[in-house]
Design a protein around this motif. Sequence first.
Motif, PDB file in Angstrom:
ATOM      1  N   ARG A  68       0.831  -1.208   0.000  1.00 12.36           N
ATOM      2  CA  ARG A  68       0.000   0.000   0.000  1.00 12.36           C
ATOM      3  C   ARG A  68       0.868   1.262   0.000  1.00 12.36           C
ATOM      4  N   ASP A  69       1.888   1.308   0.866  1.00 17.41           N
ATOM      5  CA  ASP A  69       2.721   2.503   0.995  1.00 17.41           C
ATOM      6  C   ASP A  69       3.450   2.817  -0.302  1.00 17.41           C
ATOM      7  N   THR A  70       3.911   1.777  -1.011  1.00 14.43           N
ATOM      8  CA  THR A  70       4.626   2.003  -2.263  1.00 14.43           C
ATOM      9  C   THR A  70       3.720   2.677  -3.284  1.00 14.43           C
ATOM     10  N   PHE A  71       2.490   2.203  -3.393  1.00  8.03           N
ATOM     11  CA  PHE A  71       1.544   2.788  -4.345  1.00  8.03           C
ATOM     12  C   PHE A  71       1.160   4.204  -3.931  1.00  8.03           C
ATOM     13  N   MET A  72       0.822   4.380  -2.660  1.00  7.95           N
ATOM     14  CA  MET A  72       0.333   5.684  -2.210  1.00  7.95           C
ATOM     15  C   MET A  72       1.425   6.746  -2.212  1.00  7.95           C
TER      16      MET A  72
END
Length: 285
Positions: A68-72
């Motif tokens: 999630r963090d990579t995408f966001m």
Amino acid sequence: MKKKLLFIILLLLLSLVLMACTQNDTDESETEDPENEVEEPAESEESSEEEIPTFNEEQAKEVLQDYRDTFMSVIENTEDDGALTDYDSKEALKEEFMTIMSEELADSYVAQYFEEDNGRVNVVPTEAPVWFDEEKDFSFEQVNDSEYEVTQEQSNELIGNVRMIYVITLADDSWIVSEVRSENLNEENNQNGQEDDQASSDENNSDNNQETDTAEITAATAEDLVKEELNISENSDIHVVMDHQNDDGNFVVQVYELVSNGETSHTATIGWYIVDQADGTVEEM
């Protein structure tokens, strides 16, 4: 006499020298004897095999959080016009996603959420992926030594009631999200309860031609009323699903389409409608 004694002494000395040489040859022979050499135990086949690292629920949560963090982090680092600040091509963006996703999933996200134009990569305005929620219950299942599945049910007004399945696999000594699937629970519930709802509706309405405002409104009839209002046929790909009842007891119905992109799919909401539980009036939210 002296000569004879001297001769005997020389013979004794010569014998001692010969015995010493013979003993040295014997020691060297024993040392070099391969039968006496101590062989080191061969490394077992099991120890030579590469061990697959263990994986547990806490590690799964960390992988899904990194996913999630990579995408966001990519989405959040944009200019005012929606252009990405750190990436000037989809290929560079794909390489970043592949640090935590499979190539297939990275391709899908790059195609779905971004567009490239004149050396700039822009964010496409649409609904974000459905992320794993650490605060909610989930199931954790091992598929094989290098693949696990995390399953979680989620519900909100945008996605309705869905079952999310996150597949985590081992790739190059790292755990990544290789696939994300979703199953619509509203459709399952409606299929299971459709016959009961219809039976209840028939029982409460002896006349099939009775006016809607005098009939009991159920979840199934609320969906039918919205379909009738929007002229949606039974064979349409558009989904009309009763999501919940609000505080007034009225039915909240979601109208959406399922958009598939490679291995993933998401809902594209067309609109939300309220069906009055007393008279069947349909009103768009």
